[in-house]
Write a protein that holds these residues in place. Structure first.
Motif, short mmCIF file in Angstrom:
data_model
loop_
_atom_site.label_atom_id
_atom_site.label_comp_id
_atom_site.label_asym_id
_atom_site.label_seq_id
_atom_site.Cartn_x
_atom_site.Cartn_y
_atom_site.Cartn_z
N MET A 321 -0.21 4.81 -10.13
CA MET A 321 0.49 5.61 -9.11
C MET A 321 -0.45 5.98 -7.96
N TYR A 327 4.71 5.42 -4.26
CA TYR A 327 4.33 6.76 -4.72
C TYR A 327 3.71 7.56 -3.56
N GLY A 341 5.83 6.71 -10.65
CA GLY A 341 5.00 5.58 -10.25
C GLY A 341 5.32 4.33 -11.05
#
Ligand code: SF4
Lengths: 471, 261
Positions: A321, A327, A341
């Motif tokens: 992520m 993200y 994520g």
């Protein structure tokens, strides 16, 4: 655990215009990406360690039943007790039973994503038990009534000004004129408040980064030391861990630890790496009287032997992520799941159903940056694609989308027809583009032209011009 | 010694099939002509099979395995007779080189054909440097440019140094690196229309990094990314031009840039 993954698009739209969130998200890139790159570059054997770490987990997953049984035996021999939980509900019930038997009023908690997954805090609270998060980030979001937006930095979406306001709102017993603008001041205030809670707590609950079959130990890595106090001070220690956390030996753990912190925060090691094995022995200076392990399956065993098995290698470092452009754009809450994520886009459909979370594996450009940094070499884009396949096979996407794709594929398989259509499209778009050479709107292409112009083509396709002899 | 070299047949010109990609075919024929010139001028026996359409990525990334497989079979059947299959796109080349074999069951006839086929597939620029061993090209382009690494080419095929190396030898061209050249531009195939707001947030950053580099031209090896970046730059009224790297390498960058009349 209520998930809002079905509303991913709405969540994302809100996140994109949330100024303070956008400001906080800058910390993800600043705080993690360069540090990881530096740590990886500083260790010549980093990539070899990643391979070794992957192999260890692969071997363990191939023999998971064996290692879990071995682990249970060792826990029992050390005086602890293993509780097998096949669902989140089983896990919650087992934990509540232990707390009730211990007459617990207050429970301290180390940082644990697995207790988020099973929705433990709400369950304890409705049953009259007060859970206190002791990790600073978790403590902050508990005060705010939120869920983590990142698996290793749960409050990464919050700015320090907001934290100050939260502390002033909740810590009303402290002097009003105190100075807490600096992060260090916020940290010490949280420490002071939490210290009393450690002594009040009847039960301490932690997650586990690893369970070691060889010794029956569980390991947590933290940077604040809160986990140690959580598991040594109360009378009862409960470890909550999912089954894929087990690894064969201490040696294996030390290999994986060398890639974990580097991938997560860019540290060589986290500040505290704490092992716990069973309850306090007579010669121990401290430790709990009771030691329980909740071993949660919650769908994981059904990933074994499928195209999703590789996901079980995940060590929750958060690198995927930290390096994800989606993200970075929308933050963790938009995903509407415990796990955001890329890793969340693979796990969430397993845990809450692809019908609930179809957006997550779709909302990826497949840029592959997650896979390139994953210390466990998990092919995240490939697994997101597998979820898209499952959704497609279940006819889940909107009808117009499916129809469009099918029509396109029908043509792509018939070159003559296809070239007829592209020939027309080229002429039309080129006409619409005019002298400017681009279109600012086009029927059916609103998704594109809302934010971008569409460069217009020439009047004839390449293949047509080539066939006519142009070189 | 001389007799030995003189009796040896001169190395045959490799038979190369050019897969122009559906986007180039429809949206930017200039890239196809540039690719064709680069290959013909550098000793390839070039052919452009007229029955080509698309590599199947839209179906593949939408989870439609059956259509992907059918399209892949068609591409393989059309191109497997060549020594090499060259593609002016990292993502289509990666589709054919990396993903085609995965579409077929191990041990099946199609799997064998797909593997033999995928070994012959190359992205254009890396084909020039890695297979044809070209060190420099004779072309001129007056510009200051920055290069964007398209994701599939970079991460699935390892294309990073090759375009930079060839571009550094172009007369009149100064190259400068933008911040985060290796971060996605937000195109992502159907992603950019399905999640257009997120895609926009990503391409906004890319456009800002391009602009901050001070370059007057952005170059890349994938038309999808270029359409996205050019579309954003144009919408914002930027003067930065976008071109496929092949146009510059072939000395054919005198046409209007992408999205210009
Ligand atoms: S998927 Fe990989 S990068 Fe992401 S959290 Fe798990 S181990 Fe880390």
């Amino acid at each position: 655990m209520l998930i809002t993954a079905p509303k991913f698009k709405e969540n994302a739209a809100k996140a994109l215009v949330d100024k303070s969130l956008q400001k906080a998200l800058g910390n993800v890139e600043r705080g993690f990406v360069a540090k990881r790159a530096k740590a990886a570059a500083a260790l010549p054997e980093f990539d070899a360690l990643r391979d070794a770490a992957r192999d260890i987990k692969n071997h363990t997953l191939e023999n998971l039943d064996l290692y879990l049984e071995a682990y249970e035996e060792k826990v029992t021999a050390a005086g602890g007790k293993v509780h097998w939980a096949s669902t989140a509900e089983d896990a919650r019930d087992a934990i509540l039973d232990i707390c009730t038997a211990a007459n617990a009023r207050t429970v301290t908690k180390g940082k644990s994503m697995i207790t988020e997954e099973i929705g433990l805090n709400d369950h304890l609270e409705v049953n009259g038990i007060h859970p206190v998060e002791t990790d600073l980030g978790e403590y902050i979001i508990q005060l705010r009534g939120e869920t983590p937006s990142h698996i290793i930095a749960p409050a990464v979406h919050v700015n320090k000004e907001e934290i100050e306001a939260d502390f002033r709102r909740v810590h009303t017993h402290l002097p009003k004129d105190r100075q807490i603008t600096e992060p260090t001041a916020l940290l010490s205030e949280a420490r002071v408040v939490l210290r009393q809670e450690y002594f009040n707590a009847d039960v301490g609950i932690t997650g586990a980064n690893f369970l070691i079959a060889e010794t029956g130990s569980s390991i947590i890595v933290t940077n604040e030391g809160n986990g140690d106090l959580t598991q040594t001070l109360p009378r009862v220690h409960i470890v909550v861990a999912s089954i894929e956390k087990v690894v064969p030996t201490l040696e294996d753990v030390s290999t994986i630890l060398r890639v974990l912190a580097r991938s997560a925060t860019g540290q060589d090691m986290s500040v505290y790496t704490t092992l716990s094995t069973g309850p306090r022995r007579p010669e121990d200076p401290d430790g709990p009287d009771e030691y329980h392990v909740i071993l949660l399956d919650n769908g994981r065993s059904s990933m074994l032997g499928t195209e999703f098995q590789d996901m079980l290698r995940c060590i929750r470092c958060g690198a995927c992520m930290n390096h994800c452009p989606v993200y970075h754009a929308v933050g963790g809450h938009a995903y509407g799941s415990v796990y955001p994520g890329p890793m969340g886009a693979v796990l969430t459909p397993k845990l809450w159903g692809i019908d609930q979370s179809g957006h997550l594996p779709n909302a990826s450009t497949f840029c592959g940056r997650c896979e390139s940094v994953c210390p466990m070499h998990i092919p995240l884009p490939k697994m997101m694609r597998h979820w898209r396949e499952r959704a497609f096979e279940a006819h889940q996407e909107p009808a117009a989308q499916r129809y469009g794709l099918k029509l396109w594929a029908f043509m792509a398989k018939r070159p003559k027809l296809y070239h007829l259509a592209t020939g027309i499209a080229a002429r039309v778009m080129s006409l619409l583009g005019g002298a400017k050479g681009r279109l600012s709107s086009l029927p059916l292409a609103g998704g594109w032209t809302k934010h971008r112009d569409l460069p217009a083509p020439e009047t004839k396709t390449f293949l047509k011009q080539w066939a006519e002899g142009k070189r | 010694m001389t007799s030995e070299t003189s009796t040896r047949p001169s190395p045959a010109r490799p038979k190369v099939g050019l897969f122009v990609t559906c986007l180039v075919d429809l949206m930017r024929p200039a890239v196809g002509f540039a690719a064709a010139r680069l290959l013909s001028n550098n000793g390839c026996d070039l052919a452009v099979p007229p029955e080509q359409t698309c590599c199947g990525q839209p179906a593949f990334n939408s989870g439609d395995r059956d259509d992907t497989r059918a399209i892949a079979e068609q591409v393989i059947a059309t191109f497997e007779g060549f020594d090499y299959v060259v593609v002016p796109s990292g993502s289509c080349a990666a589709m054919m080189k990396v993903h085609y074999p995965e579409l077929f069951a191990a041990g099946s006839n199609w799997r064998d054909r797909a593997e033999a086929f995928s070994a012959k597939v190359f992205e254009l620029v890396s084909f020039l440097t890695d297979v044809l061993k070209i060190e420099a090209l004779d072309a001129r382009f007056e510009a200051s440019a920055t290069y964007h690494d398209s994701c599939s080419g970079l991460r699935e095929l390892g294309i990073h140094d090759q375009p930079r190396k060839l571009l550094s030898g172009i007369d009149g061209l100064t190259m400068t690196e933008m911040k985060d050249p290796d971060i996605c531009c937000g195109f992502g195939g159907t992603f950019c229309v399905k999640y257009s707001d997120i895609s926009n947030a990503i391409v906004e950053r890319k456009a800002a990094n391009i602009t901050a580099s001070g370059a007057d031209t952005v170059l890349a090896g994938d038309l999808g990314c270029l359409l996205n970046m050019a579309g954003k730059l144009k919408r914002d009224g930027s003067a930065v031009k976008a071109r496929h790297v092949a146009e510059v390498l072939a000395g054919m960058a005198d046409t209007p840039a992408i999205g210009e009349g």
